[in-house]
Design an enzyme around this catalytic site. Structure first.
Site, short mmCIF file in Angstrom:
data_model
loop_
_atom_site.label_atom_id
_atom_site.label_comp_id
_atom_site.label_asym_id
_atom_site.label_seq_id
_atom_site.Cartn_x
_atom_site.Cartn_y
_atom_site.Cartn_z
CB CYS A 168 31.09 -80.69 42.02
SG CYS A 168 32.46 -81.80 42.40
NE ARG B 86 35.53 -83.07 52.55
CZ ARG B 86 36.42 -82.83 51.62
NH1 ARG B 86 37.71 -82.94 51.89
NH2 ARG B 86 36.05 -82.49 50.40
CD GLU C 32 38.83 -83.62 57.54
OE1 GLU C 32 39.80 -84.39 57.58
OE2 GLU C 32 38.53 -82.97 56.52
NE ARG D 64 43.07 -81.26 58.65
CZ ARG D 64 43.07 -81.47 57.34
NH1 ARG D 64 42.08 -82.13 56.78
NH2 ARG D 64 44.06 -81.06 56.60
CD GLU E 123 32.91 -78.16 44.44
OE1 GLU E 123 33.15 -78.37 45.64
OE2 GLU E 123 33.09 -78.99 43.54
CG ASP F 126 45.71 -79.18 46.69
OD1 ASP F 126 44.63 -79.28 46.09
OD2 ASP F 126 46.12 -80.00 47.54
CD GLU G 191 43.49 -78.72 49.41
OE1 GLU G 191 43.98 -79.78 49.80
OE2 GLU G 191 42.42 -78.62 48.80
CG ASN H 201 40.54 -78.18 45.30
OD1 ASN H 201 39.51 -77.61 44.92
ND2 ASN H 201 40.51 -79.35 45.90
CB CYS I 188 34.62 -78.61 40.33
SG CYS I 188 35.65 -79.73 41.28
NE ARG J 57 41.05 -76.47 55.33
CZ ARG J 57 41.49 -77.67 54.99
NH1 ARG J 57 42.15 -77.83 53.86
NH2 ARG J 57 41.27 -78.69 55.77
P1 ATP Z 1 43.13 -81.49 53.20
O1 ATP Z 1 44.21 -82.20 52.48
O2 ATP Z 1 43.56 -80.24 53.87
O3 ATP Z 1 42.30 -82.38 54.08
P2 ATP Z 1 41.41 -81.97 51.03
O4 ATP Z 1 42.36 -82.38 49.99
O5 ATP Z 1 40.69 -83.02 51.79
O6 ATP Z 1 42.12 -80.98 52.06
P3 ATP Z 1 39.49 -81.18 49.12
O7 ATP Z 1 38.82 -82.47 49.24
O8 ATP Z 1 40.31 -80.90 47.94
O9 ATP Z 1 40.38 -80.93 50.42
O10 ATP Z 1 38.40 -80.04 49.37
C1 ATP Z 1 38.38 -78.80 48.70
C2 ATP Z 1 38.45 -77.65 49.65
O11 ATP Z 1 37.51 -77.81 50.70
C3 ATP Z 1 39.78 -77.48 50.36
O12 ATP Z 1 40.69 -76.76 49.56
C4 ATP Z 1 39.40 -76.69 51.59
O13 ATP Z 1 39.26 -75.32 51.26
C5 ATP Z 1 38.03 -77.24 51.90
N1 ATP Z 1 38.07 -78.27 52.95
C6 ATP Z 1 38.24 -79.60 52.79
N2 ATP Z 1 38.20 -80.25 53.97
C7 ATP Z 1 37.99 -79.29 54.90
C8 ATP Z 1 37.84 -79.32 56.32
N3 ATP Z 1 37.87 -80.45 56.99
N4 ATP Z 1 37.63 -78.15 56.97
C9 ATP Z 1 37.57 -76.98 56.31
N5 ATP Z 1 37.70 -76.88 54.98
C10 ATP Z 1 37.92 -78.02 54.27
ZN ZN Z 2 34.18 -80.49 43.00
MG MG Z 3 41.05 -83.86 53.61
#
Ligand code: ATP
Ligand code: ZN
Ligand code: MG
Length: 509
Positions: free
Chosen positions: A305, A335, A337, A346, A354, A416, A434, A437, A463, A470
């Site tokens: 976003c 990301r 991770e 993940r 989005e 979430d 998650e 969200n 958003c 997921r």
């Molecule tokens: P988590 O706590 O599981 O790492 P997050 O809080 O980092 O998630 P947000 O930043 O809220 O996730 O991202 C919004 C959405 O993007 C999540 O609900 C998920 O569907 C997706 N998402 C985020 N990180 C990942 C990832 N590393 N792999 C796959 N999908 C992801």
């Molecule tokens: Zn957003």
């Molecule tokens: Mg995360």
């Protein structure tokens, strides 16, 4: 933000030249007269021809540096009459005195702040000492930002041991029958639905799994995007630092983003030696690359976003085009991770739809509520999932480096959506996933990006990020790998996916 109480002390000196013959009583009196007219607390003393000046100012008074410069001007005029000149006007150091209140040396001993060379305790004050000050720093009044940074670091330390905020607000009536208890990634790898790609946290998704993602997308199109009249837009995936500075990501998640560094020039000859090494030794001299690359020009999409807020930055929106409801599904998010990687739920490169909306306060809340109804309908009646909702630290705080929920009033904040994954163990004790969200940011982005309406309408934004991988992991975890066994209301969307026969090679999967 509450106003911080602190005192700024500027310590500097001027060098006296010309008709100067030591600190005569007459000269001392002249300086005293000048300083008497200054309402700030000041001190001075002589060290040969060096006149040391100390100026204090608390938050409500003129900034100490300004006063230091005022004193210089006044002294210059006064001393001119005695044929004494001033040169080398220098600020030697600044001290920020912050009332200690509940702070102790123990609590602050690990704090380090850029520009601050030392942190001391003195007379119930914490003293931040800043040396090597230049005019740019002083004139722009950057000293004023240091106490904020100090308190932010104190807050971080307080949060360090804490668990992230999480409050359950809803659990589905559906309970998974746990007919399948295996790990979707392991099973999908066996079946050849995806293949691990030689990049950390990246998979190649075959047509079979891709068709499942498309089925999910089509469901979302029918049940949400078209119903609620969200329009598709293509949001850029290269994000300049300036945008992330405004959303908070720049300082909140700098160790998680992927940076973008193109080559220094388009002249291939800067790679000549590297290319020779590759051709001669068949090895890749990775260590030689950084010196051929530019400083990062930005980073890769982390949340989709931020460019949306940029689009409306400083624009005036006519009331009659509200609400603005756009969505982006044009490309992956990235990301780093790192240690947290597991399977395809993940990833370092993942796909998400989005939705972003901009409207009046009531409008934003109503869109959020309608979306939540659509989601509930999908999860309860179409996908028949076991899922729950939790109020969490709003992502726009979390991604700017905070873990506690500072906005938990009914309208604002992040919810979430989590799903139960049987392969992870009992529903009561295992970690749920998650999978998406939904957030209302209030006026946070409207303010930082200066977005206005032509009528007297207060604007808000919201958003919602729907993670395709997921959702897929959720459905597979609860229903298994046989698409025929997936919920009947989802079957119409699975026609194509079911027709695709997995590609089997002699050597794979
Ligand atoms: P988590 O706590 O599981 O790492 P997050 O809080 O980092 O998630 P947000 O930043 O809220 O996730 O991202 C919004 C959405 O993007 C999540 O609900 C998920 O569907 C997706 N998402 C985020 N990180 C990942 C990832 N590393 N792999 C796959 N999908 C992801
Ligand atoms: Zn957003
Ligand atoms: Mg995360």
């Amino acid at each position: 933000m509450t106003k911080l109480k602190y005192t700024t002390v500027i310590k500097g000196h001027y060098i006296l030249k010309g008709n100067f013959s030591g600190p005569t009583p007459e000269l001392v009196e002249l300086i005293e007269d000048v300083l008497k007219k200054i309402k700030n607390k000041t001190e001075f003393n002589f060290n040969k021809e060096v006149l040391n000046i100390v100026v204090e100012s608390n938050e409500d008074e003129t900034f100490a540096y300004e006063v230091f410069m005022q004193i210089k001007n006044k002294l210059r005029d006064t001393l001119k009459t005695k044929k004494i000149g001033l040169k080398n006007i220098t600020v030697d150091s600044a001290e920020l005195k912050i009332p200690a209140e509940d702070l102790s040396l123990e609590r602050i001993k690990d704090i380090k702040i850029e520009y601050v060379s030392d942190i001391k305790f003195e007379n119930n004050n914490v003293i931040l000492i800043i040396n090597n000050l230049d005019e740019w720093f002083l004139k722009n009044q950057f000293l004023r930002n240091i106490p904020n940074v100090f308190f932010e670091k104190i807050e971080k330390l307080k949060e360090a041991g804490k668990k992230e905020f999480w409050e359950l607000i809803w659990t589905s009536k559906n309970k998974c029958d746990c007919r399948f208890t295996l790990d979707p990634t392991v099973e999908a790898l066996k079946k050849g639905w995806l293949k691990k790609y030689p990049m950390q946290g990246v998979y190649f998704f075959t047509p079979k799994l891709t068709a499942i993602f498309r089925a999910i997308e089509n469901l979302i199109l029918d049940e949400i995007l078209n119903k609620l009249e969200f329009k598709e837009a293509i949001f850029p995936k290269q994000i300049p630092f300036e945008i992330w500075k405004k959303t908070g990501h720049l300082t909140g998640v700098p160790a998680e983003v992927f940076y973008l560094s193109p080559a220094k020039t388009r002249d291939i000859s800067i790679f000549d030696d590297i290319n020779d090494i590759i051709k001669i030794t068949n090895t890749i001299p990775i260590e030689k690359y950084p010196s051929r690359l530019r400083e990062p020009i930005g980073g890769y999409c982390y949340a989709q976003c931020p460019p949306f807020y940029w689009f409306f930055e400083k624009e005036i929106i006519p009331e009659n085009v509200l609400p603005i409801k756009w969505y982006d599904k044009s490309g992956p998010s990235f990301r780093w991770e790192s240690g947290g990687l597991h399977g395809f739920e993940r990833l370092n490169e993942f796909h998400r739809i989005e939705l972003v909306w901009l409207d009046s306060i009531e409008g934003v809340i109503s869109i959020r509520n309608k979306l939540m109804e659509c989601y509930k309908h999908i999860f309860d009646n179409i996908l028949k999932l076991e899922w729950r909702m939790a109020r969490v630290t709003p992502w726009y705080y979390a991604q700017s480096g905070k873990i506690t929920a500072t906005e938990l009033i009914k309208e604002k904040g992040t919810i979430d959506y989590e799903s139960y994954l049987p392969y992870r163990g009992p529903r009561e004790s295992s970690e749920w996933l998650e999978f998406q969200n939904i957030s209302i940011h209030g006026d946070k982005f409207v303010k930082t990006f200066k977005i206005k309406c032509n009528k007297d309408v207060e604007l808000w934004t919201g958003c919602s990020g729907i993670g395709l991988e997921r959702w897929a992991v959720t459905i597979i975890s609860q229903y298994g790998m046989d698409l025929e066994q997936w919920p009947s209301n989802f079957q119409p969307y699975l026609k194509e996916a079911k027709q695709i026969i997995e590609t089997k090679l002699i050597t794979w999967p």
